[in-house]
Design a protein around this motif. Structure first.
Motif, PDB file in Angstrom:
ATOM      1  N   LEU A  67      36.641  27.142 -21.615  1.00  0.00           N
ATOM      2  CA  LEU A  67      37.499  25.882 -22.130  1.00  0.00           C
ATOM      3  C   LEU A  67      37.229  24.349 -21.808  1.00  0.00           C
ATOM      4  O   LEU A  67      37.108  23.855 -22.581  1.00  0.00           O
ATOM      5  N   HIS A  68      36.260  24.797 -20.862  1.00  0.00           N
ATOM      6  CA  HIS A  68      35.389  23.723 -20.204  1.00  0.00           C
ATOM      7  C   HIS A  68      33.944  23.183 -21.198  1.00  0.00           C
ATOM      8  O   HIS A  68      33.842  22.079 -21.777  1.00  0.00           O
ATOM      9  N   THR A  69      34.175  24.280 -22.074  1.00  0.00           N
ATOM     10  CA  THR A  69      32.906  23.297 -23.393  1.00  0.00           C
ATOM     11  C   THR A  69      33.491  22.319 -24.196  1.00  0.00           C
ATOM     12  O   THR A  69      33.069  21.914 -24.977  1.00  0.00           O
ATOM     13  N   TRP A  70      34.372  23.663 -24.895  1.00  0.00           N
ATOM     14  CA  TRP A  70      35.281  22.686 -25.657  1.00  0.00           C
ATOM     15  C   TRP A  70      36.080  21.390 -25.748  1.00  0.00           C
ATOM     16  O   TRP A  70      35.904  21.172 -26.183  1.00  0.00           O
ATOM     17  N   ILE A  71      36.543  21.188 -24.558  1.00  0.00           N
ATOM     18  CA  ILE A  71      37.036  19.437 -23.984  1.00  0.00           C
ATOM     19  C   ILE A  71      35.877  19.186 -23.717  1.00  0.00           C
ATOM     20  O   ILE A  71      35.489  17.532 -23.681  1.00  0.00           O
ATOM     21  N   LYS A  72      34.659  19.014 -23.423  1.00  0.00           N
ATOM     22  CA  LYS A  72      33.775  18.051 -23.362  1.00  0.00           C
ATOM     23  C   LYS A  72      33.804  17.500 -24.534  1.00  0.00           C
ATOM     24  O   LYS A  72      33.751  17.654 -25.537  1.00  0.00           O
ATOM     25  N   ASP A  73      32.861  15.740 -24.308  1.00  0.00           N
ATOM     26  CA  ASP A  73      32.535  15.589 -25.086  1.00  0.00           C
ATOM     27  C   ASP A  73      31.779  15.873 -25.809  1.00  0.00           C
ATOM     28  O   ASP A  73      30.959  16.259 -25.106  1.00  0.00           O
ATOM     29  N   GLU A  74      31.637  15.163 -27.066  1.00  0.00           N
ATOM     30  CA  GLU A  74      30.809  15.628 -28.222  1.00  0.00           C
ATOM     31  C   GLU A  74      29.757  14.802 -28.480  1.00  0.00           C
ATOM     32  O   GLU A  74      29.772  13.727 -28.999  1.00  0.00           O
ATOM     33  N   PRO A  75      28.363  14.486 -27.724  1.00  0.00           N
ATOM     34  CA  PRO A  75      27.727  13.316 -28.548  1.00  0.00           C
ATOM     35  C   PRO A  75      27.049  13.136 -29.820  1.00  0.00           C
ATOM     36  O   PRO A  75      27.192  14.974 -30.396  1.00  0.00           O
ATOM     37  N   THR A  76      26.621  11.796 -30.627  1.00  0.00           N
ATOM     38  CA  THR A  76      26.275  11.729 -31.578  1.00  0.00           C
ATOM     39  C   THR A  76      24.929  10.994 -31.626  1.00  0.00           C
ATOM     40  O   THR A  76      24.657  10.488 -30.705  1.00  0.00           O
ATOM     41  N   ALA A  77      24.506  10.719 -33.223  1.00  0.00           N
ATOM     42  CA  ALA A  77      23.961   9.953 -32.708  1.00  0.00           C
ATOM     43  C   ALA A  77      23.664   8.755 -32.895  1.00  0.00           C
ATOM     44  O   ALA A  77      25.007   8.230 -33.632  1.00  0.00           O
ATOM     45  N   THR A  78      22.889   7.510 -33.360  1.00  0.00           N
ATOM     46  CA  THR A  78      23.521   6.225 -32.951  1.00  0.00           C
ATOM     47  C   THR A  78      22.023   5.925 -33.858  1.00  0.00           C
ATOM     48  O   THR A  78      21.054   6.323 -34.373  1.00  0.00           O
ATOM     49  N   ASN A  79      22.369   4.953 -34.073  1.00  0.00           N
ATOM     50  CA  ASN A  79      21.399   4.157 -35.235  1.00  0.00           C
ATOM     51  C   ASN A  79      20.492   2.683 -34.449  1.00  0.00           C
ATOM     52  O   ASN A  79      21.120   2.563 -33.343  1.00  0.00           O
ATOM     53  N   LEU A  80      19.979   1.915 -34.640  1.00  0.00           N
ATOM     54  CA  LEU A  80      18.945   1.070 -34.172  1.00  0.00           C
ATOM     55  C   LEU A  80      20.215  -0.226 -33.317  1.00  0.00           C
ATOM     56  O   LEU A  80      20.168  -0.470 -32.600  1.00  0.00           O
ATOM     57  N   PHE A  81      21.235   0.000 -34.196  1.00  0.00           N
ATOM     58  CA  PHE A  81      22.608  -1.369 -33.979  1.00  0.00           C
ATOM     59  C   PHE A  81      23.151  -0.549 -32.343  1.00  0.00           C
ATOM     60  O   PHE A  81      23.979  -1.413 -32.200  1.00  0.00           O
ATOM     61  N   THR A  82      22.881   0.050 -32.632  1.00  0.00           N
ATOM     62  CA  THR A  82      23.809   1.265 -31.482  1.00  0.00           C
ATOM     63  C   THR A  82      23.060   1.794 -30.334  1.00  0.00           C
ATOM     64  O   THR A  82      23.379   3.174 -29.670  1.00  0.00           O
ATOM     65  N   LYS A  83      21.704   1.710 -30.647  1.00  0.00           N
ATOM     66  CA  LYS A  83      20.939   2.119 -29.460  1.00  0.00           C
ATOM     67  C   LYS A  83      20.641   2.097 -28.245  1.00  0.00           C
ATOM     68  O   LYS A  83      20.510   3.273 -27.583  1.00  0.00           O
ATOM     69  N   LEU A  84      21.526   1.471 -27.227  1.00  0.00           N
ATOM     70  CA  LEU A  84      21.511   1.364 -25.510  1.00  0.00           C
ATOM     71  C   LEU A  84      23.190   1.645 -26.000  1.00  0.00           C
ATOM     72  O   LEU A  84      23.239   1.404 -24.722  1.00  0.00           O
ATOM     73  N   GLN A  88      16.852  -9.304 -44.055  1.00  0.00           N
ATOM     74  CA  GLN A  88      16.481  -7.850 -44.806  1.00  0.00           C
ATOM     75  C   GLN A  88      16.356  -6.685 -43.212  1.00  0.00           C
ATOM     76  O   GLN A  88      16.091  -5.895 -43.227  1.00  0.00           O
ATOM     77  N   LEU A  89      16.087  -7.593 -41.594  1.00  0.00           N
ATOM     78  CA  LEU A  89      16.320  -6.787 -40.609  1.00  0.00           C
ATOM     79  C   LEU A  89      17.483  -5.645 -40.032  1.00  0.00           C
ATOM     80  O   LEU A  89      17.590  -4.712 -40.095  1.00  0.00           O
ATOM     81  N   ILE A  90      18.480  -6.432 -40.630  1.00  0.00           N
ATOM     82  CA  ILE A  90      19.738  -5.419 -40.694  1.00  0.00           C
ATOM     83  C   ILE A  90      19.831  -4.535 -41.743  1.00  0.00           C
ATOM     84  O   ILE A  90      20.439  -3.540 -40.810  1.00  0.00           O
ATOM     85  N   LEU A 125      20.261  -9.823 -27.883  1.00  0.00           N
ATOM     86  CA  LEU A 125      19.779  -8.277 -29.191  1.00  0.00           C
ATOM     87  C   LEU A 125      20.736  -8.042 -30.114  1.00  0.00           C
ATOM     88  O   LEU A 125      20.443  -7.887 -30.693  1.00  0.00           O
ATOM     89  N   ASN A 126      22.027  -8.828 -29.672  1.00  0.00           N
ATOM     90  CA  ASN A 126      22.843  -8.464 -30.361  1.00  0.00           C
ATOM     91  C   ASN A 126      22.781  -9.666 -31.966  1.00  0.00           C
ATOM     92  O   ASN A 126      23.825 -10.033 -32.913  1.00  0.00           O
ATOM     93  N   GLU A 127      22.118 -11.177 -31.275  1.00  0.00           N
ATOM     94  CA  GLU A 127      22.091 -12.309 -32.122  1.00  0.00           C
ATOM     95  C   GLU A 127      22.203 -11.752 -33.133  1.00  0.00           C
ATOM     96  O   GLU A 127      22.866 -12.736 -34.649  1.00  0.00           O
ATOM     97  N   ILE A 128      21.517 -10.822 -33.620  1.00  0.00           N
ATOM     98  CA  ILE A 128      20.939 -11.040 -35.447  1.00  0.00           C
ATOM     99  C   ILE A 128      22.261 -10.366 -35.975  1.00  0.00           C
ATOM    100  O   ILE A 128      21.807 -10.854 -37.342  1.00  0.00           O
ATOM    101  N   ARG A 129      22.880  -9.958 -36.018  1.00  0.00           N
ATOM    102  CA  ARG A 129      24.597  -9.122 -37.024  1.00  0.00           C
ATOM    103  C   ARG A 129      25.012 -10.452 -36.573  1.00  0.00           C
ATOM    104  O   ARG A 129      26.706 -10.162 -37.213  1.00  0.00           O
ATOM    105  N   TYR A 130      25.398 -11.789 -35.941  1.00  0.00           N
ATOM    106  CA  TYR A 130      25.704 -13.078 -36.083  1.00  0.00           C
ATOM    107  C   TYR A 130      25.241 -14.179 -37.228  1.00  0.00           C
ATOM    108  O   TYR A 130      24.381 -14.078 -37.585  1.00  0.00           O
ATOM    109  N   PRO A 131      26.213 -14.552 -37.472  1.00  0.00           N
ATOM    110  CA  PRO A 131      25.853 -15.265 -39.195  1.00  0.00           C
ATOM    111  C   PRO A 131      25.549 -15.913 -38.506  1.00  0.00           C
ATOM    112  O   PRO A 131      26.065 -16.836 -37.352  1.00  0.00           O
TER     113      PRO A 131
END
Length: 466
Positions: free
Chosen positions: A78-95, A452-454, A438-444
């Motif tokens: 039970l305690h293993t099943w209900i744990k949050d499951e971490p997933t991979a991130t990309n460069l935008f979500t690295k932090l 190119q970086l995006i 760090l997020n300003e690159i995402r904005y127009p």
């Protein structure tokens, strides 16, 4: 006056205040379910004998022990099943932190059938409890003995503010389905499954449908007929054939049929004696309605083995039919009784074509000493489950899911699959509130360099480099 309104309101209120969410609460309810099974084993065996003529060993192996194993597995993990499951991130979500949270759906409805009235009621319940839901259980009114035990005793072992057993027939079930549930699991026929799905659609309620079908069993010329007969007979006549994953008909060559018939007769005699009606190992048909239906199917083809019946005892002998036509009733509906039709085909290709032009079955079986034959059946057909040189013993493995495909159902459960079925897998991303630079690159507006970086940040190559 709506007979279910107060019950459903009570359960929704309990879920709304988060009563079922703590792991400690879930574990306590699972432990209560385990005590119910242990404390009332004799009562349950007696009820199953009353309903289906089940022997104590058959009740244990196909109902009580399987339920207990599911409880034990859920408590252990039970305690293993209900744990949050971490997933991979990309460069935008690295932090940030990306993960999957397993949330309970809310108020769950489980509608159970009569053929395995304990197993098919409580095994889904284990998953629903482990996932943190409130549950309404609707046992079958046809298996009256088991229904009575569940209704009278099970609530004593569970928190009644979160779980309820409701009774009634088709009319009451129809009224129950008018209410909004957050998930529905139904086990039964495709005909009723369509009714349940239509009712769920009105509320956009997700469903798992465990339905029936005609399960093919192909027997290759290259095999030992007695070995095949032993296995097929045991699986076909277990629970008097009232098993949704039992082999429903055999496809074989004319030559194999001639070899298989005496082997089947030998297996039936060894299993149930010269007079199977007196065998304590052979169950009974659930009620007179189903007995009459099955008695009518005995007129299809030609009876090669068995064929005897006794309405007063709801007894139908282990029966084998030959010279059966595809258009006869016994091949147009799920048999759900101790009757096994044999149909002849001239080749493996003809058998596969026969299977594939019918609805996808809940289970499919293939017997051969040649692994290539078994693998061809596996590769060139589709079914909810598959057994090579074996029957439905796979149901004892909680590592394998039970579920249909197409006309035989949708969704799956057993073991962790039950927990996953009754859990909403919520996608979550938590990012830091600061470091906006760090997020300003995402904005127009987007410069050539930022575009190119995006694109690079979004590509899989950037994730690999990091």
């Amino acid at each position: 006056m709506d007979p279910f309104e107060d019950t459903l309101r009570r359960l929704r209120e309990a879920f709304g205040v988060g009563r079922t969410r703590p792991a400690e609460f879930r574990a306590a309810q699972l432990q209560g379910l385990g005590r119910f099974l242990r404390d009332n084993r004799q009562r349950l065996q007696d009820a199953l004998a009353e309903d289906l003529g089940k022997s104590a060993i058959e009740s244990d192996v196909s109902e009580i022990i399987m339920c207990q194993n599911e409880v034990d597995l859920a408590l252990k993990n039970l305690h293993t099943w209900i744990k949050d499951e971490p997933t991979a991130t990309n460069l935008f979500t690295k932090l940030g932190s990306a993960f999957i949270r397993k949330e309970p759906f809310g108020l769950v409805l489980i509608i159970a059938p009569w053929n395995y009235p304990l197993n098919l009621t409580l095994v889904p319940l284990v998953g629903a409890i482990a996932a943190g839901n409130c549950v309404v259980l609707k046992p079958s009114e046809i298996s009256k003995g088991t229904e009575k035990v569940l209704a009278e005793l099970l609530p004593q072992y569970l928190d009644q503010s979160c779980f309820a057993v409701v009774l009634g027939g088709p009319q009451e079930t129809g009224r129950l389905l008018e209410h909004k549930f957050d998930y529905i699991l139904f086990t039964g026929s495709p005909r009723v499954g369509k009714i349940v799905m239509a009712a769920a659609a009105k509320h956009l309620t997700p469903v798992t449908l465990e339905l029936g079908g005609k399960n093919p069993c192909y027997v290759d010329d290259n095999c030992d007929p007695q070995t095949v007969a032993n296995r097929v007979a045991w699986y076909r006549y277990f629970n008097a054939g009232q098993t949704c994953v039992a082999p429903d008909y055999v496809l074989c060559s004319r030559e194999m049929q001639e070899r298989l018939l005496p082997a089947l007769q030998s297996a039936i005699t060894r299993f149930y004696g010269d007079d199977p009606q007196n065998s304590p190992s052979l169950g009974r048909i659930i009620n007179q309605k189903h007995f009459k239906r099955l008695q009518g199917l005995l007129g299809c083809g030609r009876v090669a083995i068995g064929g005897q019946s006794d309405e007063s005892a709801r007894y139908i002998a282990p029966t084998v039919l030959v010279d059966v036509q595809e258009t006869e009733p016994v091949m147009q509906e799920e048999i759900f009784g101790p009757i096994l039709p044999l149909l002849t085909v001239s080749s493996l290709d003809e058998a596969i074509a026969f299977i594939n032009r019918r609805e996808k079955p809940l289970a499919l079986y293939a017997f051969s000493n040649n692994n290539q034959v078994v693998n061809q059946l596996l590769d060139r057909t589709s079914s909810g489950s598959f057994g090579g040189n074996e029957g439905f013993i796979y149901l004892t493995l909680p590592t394998l899911p039970l579920g249909g495909v197409g006309n035989s159902g949708m969704g799956r459960y057993h073991g962790k699959f039950s927990f996953d079925t009754f859990s909403h897998h919520r996608a979550c991303l938590l990012s830091p509130a600061g470091m906006e630079r760090l997020n300003e690159i995402r904005y127009p507006p987007y410069s050539d360099w930022s575009q190119q970086l995006i694109r690079w940040a979004m590509s899989s190559q950037s994730c690999t480099l990091l």
